[in-house]
Design a protein around this motif. Structure first.
Motif, PDB file in Angstrom:
ATOM      1  N   MET A  56       8.024   8.669   1.684  1.00 42.34           N
ATOM      2  CA  MET A  56       6.960   7.682   1.480  1.00 42.34           C
ATOM      3  C   MET A  56       5.626   8.286   1.885  1.00 42.34           C
ATOM      4  N   THR A  57       4.565   7.777   1.283  1.00 34.56           N
ATOM      5  CA  THR A  57       3.236   8.130   1.770  1.00 34.56           C
ATOM      6  C   THR A  57       2.492   6.849   2.108  1.00 34.56           C
ATOM      7  N   THR A  58       1.668   6.926   3.147  1.00 33.70           N
ATOM      8  CA  THR A  58       0.851   5.755   3.480  1.00 33.70           C
ATOM      9  C   THR A  58      -0.288   5.604   2.474  1.00 33.70           C
ATOM     10  N   ASN A  59      -0.476   6.607   1.606  1.00 38.58           N
ATOM     11  CA  ASN A  59      -1.386   6.465   0.466  1.00 38.58           C
ATOM     12  C   ASN A  59      -2.787   6.038   0.924  1.00 38.58           C
TER      13      ASN A  59
ATOM     14  N   GLU B  35       8.680  -0.688   6.806  1.00 37.71           N
ATOM     15  CA  GLU B  35       9.131  -0.753   5.419  1.00 37.71           C
ATOM     16  C   GLU B  35      10.250   0.273   5.162  1.00 37.71           C
TER      17      GLU B  35
ATOM     18  N   LYS C 250      -1.365   0.900   8.955  1.00 36.62           N
ATOM     19  CA  LYS C 250      -0.645   1.242   7.720  1.00 36.62           C
ATOM     20  C   LYS C 250       0.595   2.085   8.024  1.00 36.62           C
TER      21      LYS C 250
ATOM     22  N   LYS D 279       3.249  -0.168   9.465  1.00 36.41           N
ATOM     23  CA  LYS D 279       3.795  -0.985   8.379  1.00 36.41           C
ATOM     24  C   LYS D 279       4.761  -0.143   7.529  1.00 36.41           C
ATOM     25  N   ALA D 280       4.352   1.082   7.288  1.00 32.14           N
ATOM     26  CA  ALA D 280       5.204   1.975   6.489  1.00 32.14           C
ATOM     27  C   ALA D 280       6.526   2.238   7.202  1.00 32.14           C
TER      28      ALA D 280
ATOM     29  N   THR E  59       0.779  -1.242   0.000  1.00 30.28           N
ATOM     30  CA  THR E  59       0.000   0.000   0.000  1.00 30.28           C
ATOM     31  C   THR E  59       0.810   1.292   0.000  1.00 30.28           C
ATOM     32  N   THR E  60       2.005   1.297   0.583  1.00 24.35           N
ATOM     33  CA  THR E  60       2.720   2.573   0.629  1.00 24.35           C
ATOM     34  C   THR E  60       3.260   2.932  -0.752  1.00 24.35           C
ATOM     35  N   ILE E  61       3.521   4.211  -0.928  1.00 26.37           N
ATOM     36  CA  ILE E  61       4.080   4.656  -2.208  1.00 26.37           C
ATOM     37  C   ILE E  61       5.232   5.619  -1.971  1.00 26.37           C
ATOM     38  N   THR E  62       6.338   5.341  -2.641  1.00 28.18           N
ATOM     39  CA  THR E  62       7.435   6.292  -2.741  1.00 28.18           C
ATOM     40  C   THR E  62       7.407   6.781  -4.183  1.00 28.18           C
ATOM     41  N   HIS E  63       7.708   8.048  -4.414  1.00 23.99           N
ATOM     42  CA  HIS E  63       7.770   8.572  -5.777  1.00 23.99           C
ATOM     43  C   HIS E  63       6.498   8.281  -6.596  1.00 23.99           C
ATOM     44  N   PRO E  64       5.372   8.821  -6.178  1.00 22.83           N
ATOM     45  CA  PRO E  64       4.130   8.577  -6.929  1.00 22.83           C
ATOM     46  C   PRO E  64       4.208   9.140  -8.355  1.00 22.83           C
TER      47      PRO E  64
END
Lengths: 444, 520
Positions: free
Chosen positions: B126-129, B149, B142, B145-146, A7-12
């Motif tokens: 990072m974003t937890t999005n 990660e 989340k 978890k992030a 679920t996490t995103i780096t550099h969207p």
């Protein structure tokens, strides 16, 4: 057991749904009004426009976009009053034929009744629309479809008068998000007009502005040229006006694909093909005049250029450019990563497009949104011993450096490109695309 | 005297509460100096900022505008600080859109690394999005978890968490999760309560990021480094080293581009200063209060007067007065002919400055030292006092006293719709600007812009030369702006463009009814 979704995103590689402010901004004469926190649309500007080929803005874009800049007061006591003040002044201060209020996360979470604020102005006769697009509901592509559908439902209105057989509504890339959208719309309109159609393009320099939107019901059909984006719009229009649609999932790049595209559209429309065939003949002659010249370089250049490529980007450019390079130039497709969060229900259909990129050449496509995983994947591909070509974004700079690849930016984020009137689609675009890749190859 | 910093609290008070900062005001610089009552405010440690002896005049009067345009928020400012460290990772606890400005910070980070002689690379934020379900059910798992990660992927020395509007509204407990993850991972995990709606001005985001560093990273048991000076900066070129070498000082830049160790050692330095008090005052004051690291009691190092005073104040702090005097004298002699030549070339030129608060005060000094007329300026907010609270740091007062008044001094948070009226009432051959959104409209009005991306560019004696030369180049670009002016228009109604007062809507909201009549 299925592994839990990452679920996490780096550099969207995309913005949030408030980025769809640029869908509004791309309509000549339309003004987005942002109803949420003080930094939301400013943030999206950087992903959508500034750091995406330094596209800039015109009309109500960039810093000119009105917004509520909702603060603690609006969170605690509700934001309807502040929004009302902003709309009232925006209608006087901004030049505009259509105002679209985009509500983001905070009004949605605190439960503001935005519709009744907007409705008041619509009932007074102002051309104003509300789209609920909180960032947690989807990205800018989802927001794009929401905004388009909101405009159709709240502004375009009911069908009046007869359909025009040669008038087509063109639905393709998302303005600003697709780095070369301005050039793409020019080229697509040009070729469709060349083939005998009139075209509502809705966005960019070739659009007549909101009057074109009013003409949506008059078109014979909707033409969706994208793997999945805007299908929701076409289905909506089919339900609303009983208007049929033609879905061509791959943007045409190069003479053969573009000619086949035009023939398919002409056949679907059932119009006389004489004009289209004359146009195709002329375009093809010009295309091969240049392609023929290019043969010398391609056949004789001593110092090498990339033969194997990977691509990262939204589904539309990803499949279109992959297919052109694999099928028309003979570059070897190593991997294709779609980073636009293609909706799950479209994933199988999109994947099927990669089954045969050319005769005997299949793709190796994956859907990945997290830049960290994208970069990891790129570093693991086997590009052989030559210089790899990566078609991607600025986020892939580090991995390109690491594996000694040539990086050509073809989508969001692009901070190594200044893009004005450029396109990589159609007849003209394919040649520009070759110029771009091989200029980079000979200078890199 | 310095104000009270409360590092025991999880988060910092907003600027509007702590300092009485405003974002909307119009008048002359001398009036604003008077209304700010810097000294009085500086004396207050608690309660209503700036309240006089009898509690009168709590707030600096602000113009309340019904119309707004968008600019930055505290969340993106916090990201441009904590997300731009070399060996720490920021996790934005938010939907994906709160990270959408990061590509620009990435450009700044890459450029900054290059300026400081380090190989450019991308930022890792990072974003937890977060998605709709997270809004309903919460997203703490989340975030945890992030954090795990981030630890696995980047092996960071510290992790920062940032709050967004949506996570604040649904009540995510950033602090508890940070404490839990700190225990689990064994590295500092610093929460930043920087949701965009909390403060009316983005600069509170600087304080929030600094607060997080002060609480979680700064070395609590410092071993003094008497030759180290902290400079609170952004991504600027290292011009400070050559200016401070004669005083025997090494520069420790914070926070952009810095490493964990560079942040940690701030408590060990001989003193702290900044390129801009708006940015640096909170950090400097906290270090002074908690670790006895003195802050430099001087205006900022811009123009002759500012640079002289700044160098003297540092020299006094480190006992290098003689060296400083020698350096100042030789520098004056070195740059004077060049500045005289620039003054001759720039004779009759007028400039207009639009930047963050106290940085504008410095830039105006530089322009006036170059003989450029500055009759107007926009600061994106105004702090009537800084956390430092020292009289010598009252930069607006110093500017007015040293260089005279600025008749049109405006406080406005990047509102492009005001620009036509603002630029009509003064002569401006060019603008000098930071932050986005305004320069494009100045461009359409025929006025070229000097977008000052490297914030250290105007610093010191050479800064004046750099700025003078850049202005000459910028003035040449007017050709492009004139083409624009001849062929494009602004996105505002004729009624609005006919207004002379940029704040008319605050003073006379009834004009909106007139507009209605005009348009009907």
């Amino acid at each position: 057991m299925e592994k839990k979704k990452h679920t996490t995103i780096t550099h969207p590689h995309y913005a949030c749904s408030i980025g769809a402010a640029y869908t509004v901004s791309a309509i000549p004469g339309a003004v987005p009004v942002i109803n949420c926190g003080p930094g939301c649309v400013d943030q999206q500007y950087f992903t959508m426009s500034f750091c995406n080929g330094f596209q800039g803005s015109i009309g109500a874009g960039g810093g000119d976009i009105p917004g509520t800049n909702s603060g603690e007061n609006e969170i605690v006591f509700g934001g309807a009053k502040k929004l009302d003040g902003v709309i009232r002044s925006a209608l006087k201060i901004m030049k505009g034929d259509l105002f679209v209020v985009l509500s983001g996360c905070s009004p949605q979470l605190v439960g503001d009744d935005v519709d009744s604020v907007v409705k008041k102005y619509r009932e007074q006769g102002y051309p104003i629309v509300h789209a609920e697009v909180p960032g947690f509901k989807g990205n800018n592509l989802w927001g794009h479809e929401e905004v388009v559908i909101s405009i159709i439902d709240q502004f375009v209105g009911e069908q009046k008068g007869r359909r025009r057989k040669k008038l087509v509504n063109l639905w393709m890339g998302a303005p600003y998000f697709n780095t070369f959208w301005r050039g793409d719309y020019i080229e697509m309109k040009r070729i469709l007009e060349g083939a005998g159609f009139e075209v509502n393009v809705f966005f960019g320099s070739e659009s007549a502005g909101v009057s074109e939107w009013k003409n949506i019901p008059k078109a014979a059909f909707n033409l969706v040229v994208s793997p999945w984006l805007n299908l929701r719009v076409a289905e909506h229009l089919e339900r609303k006006y009983g208007q049929p649609y033609l879905h061509i999932p791959i943007l045409p790049v190069g003479e053969e694909a573009t000619t086949a595209f035009l023939r398919q559209v002409v056949e679907f429309a059932g119009i006389d093909n004489a004009k289209a065939e004359r146009f195709i003949e002329k375009e093809a002659a010009r295309y091969y005049y240049f392609f023929d010249h290019f043969a010398d370089f391609f056949a004789e250049y001593w110092f090498g250029f990339p033969s194997q490529f990977a691509i990262v980007g939204d589904a539309a450019y990803n499949i279109a450019l992959s297919k052109f390079l694999a099928d028309q130039i003979g570059l070897i497709p190593v991997g294709q990563i779609i980073s636009d969060n293609t909706p799950v229900k479209h994933r199988d259909a999109v994947a099927a497009l990669y089954a045969e990129l050319s005769e005997g050449v299949s793709g190796n496509m994956e859907f990945i949104e997290d830049g960290y995983l994208i970069e990891k994947k790129l570093s693991e591909y086997d590009f052989g011993s030559g210089t790899p070509l990566i078609l991607g974004s600025s986020w892939e700079q580090d991995v390109a450096d690491e594996i000694g690849a040539l990086l050509v930016e073809v989508g969001t984020i692009a901070t190594e490109e200044v893009v004005l009137n450029r396109t990589y689609v159609g007849y003209t675009g394919a040649l520009q695309f070759l110029e771009k890749i091989y200029s980079a190859a000979v200078s890199g | 005297m310095a104000r009270n910093i409360q590092l025991d609290l999880e988060t910092v008070e907003n600027r509007e509460m702590r300092l009485g900062s405003i974002i909307s005001w119009d008048g002359s610089a001398s009036e604003l100096v008077e209304l700010s009552r810097y000294e009085e405010r500086a004396l207050r440690h608690k309660g209503c900022p700036g309240a006089g002896k009898n509690g009168e005049g709590c707030r600096l009067c602000e113009l309340n505008m019904p119309f707004n345009q968008q600019s930055m928020c505290a969340n993106s400012i916090a990201a441009c600080q904590a997300g731009n460290l070399r060996d720490c990772v920021l996790i934005q606890h938010s939907p994906v859109g709160c990270t959408a400005r990061n590509p620009e910070f990435n450009l700044a980070f890459r450029n900054g690394l290059e300026r400081r002689g380090i190989k450019p690379r991308n930022i890792n934020i990072m974003t937890t999005n977060l998605l709709e379900n997270d809004m309903v059910f919460g997203a703490s798992e989340k975030l945890k978890k992030a954090a795990r990660e981030a630890y696995e992927r980047y092996n960071p020395k510290a992790i920062f968490f940032s709050m967004s509007c949506s996570t604040a509204i649904i009540g995510e407990d950033l602090s508890s999760i940070a404490a839990e993850m700190e225990d689990e991972l064994g590295i500092p995990v610093a929460p930043m309560h920087c949701e965009g709606f909390r403060s009316k001005h983005w600069s509170t985001g600087f304080d929030i990021a600094q607060h997080a560093v002060l609480r979680h990273i700064v070395n609590k048991h410092p071993k003094k480094q008497p030759d180290l000076i902290n400079i609170v900066a952004l991504w600027g070129t290292d011009y400070f080293t050559e200016m401070l070498k004669p005083l025997g000082l090494r520069v420790n830049y914070i926070m952009d581009i810095a490493s964990f160790d560079e942040l940690a050692q701030t408590s060990e330095a001989a003193c702290t200063s900044a390129f801009c008090h708006t940015l640096g005052s909170y950090f400097a004051t906290a270090l002074e209060q908690e670790y006895g690291v003195p802050q430099i009691r001087a205006p900022q190092p811009y123009g002759f007067a500012g640079t002289d005073a700044w160098l003297r104040a540092i020299a006094k702090q480190v006992g290098k007065e003689t060296e400083a005097e020698a350096f100042i004298a030789s520098e004056h002699e070195r740059v004077k002919p060049k500045i005289d030549a620039l003054r001759a070339k720039l004779k009759g030129v007028s400039g207009f400055v639009l930047t963050g608060s106290s940085y504008a005060h410095g830039l105006i000094s530089v322009l006036r030292d170059l003989g450029i007329t500055v009759d107007g300026s926009v600061v994106f907010h105004h702090d009537p006092v800084y956390d430092g609270g020292y009289e010598e740091q009252n930069t607006l007062k110093t500017l007015v006293e040293e260089y005279g008044d600025i008749p049109h001094f405006t406080v406005s948070k990047t509102q492009p719709f005001q620009l036509p009226a603002l630029l009509k009432r003064v002569k401006a051959d060019f603008i000098i600007i930071r932050h986005n959104g305004l320069a494009p409209n100045a461009a359409r009005m025929g006025i070229p812009s000097f977008a000052i991306g490297d914030e250290h560019f105007p610093v010191g004696y050479d800064g004046m030369i750099r700025v003078g030369e850049a202005v000459i180049e910028v003035l040449a670009r007017k050709k492009m702006n004139q083409v624009l002016q001849r062929h494009v228009s602004l996105p505002y109604s004729d009624w609005w463009l006919s207004q002379k007062d940029p704040f008319i809507l605050a003073k006379h909201p009834e004009v909106l009814d007139e507009a209605e009549e005009v348009q009907d």
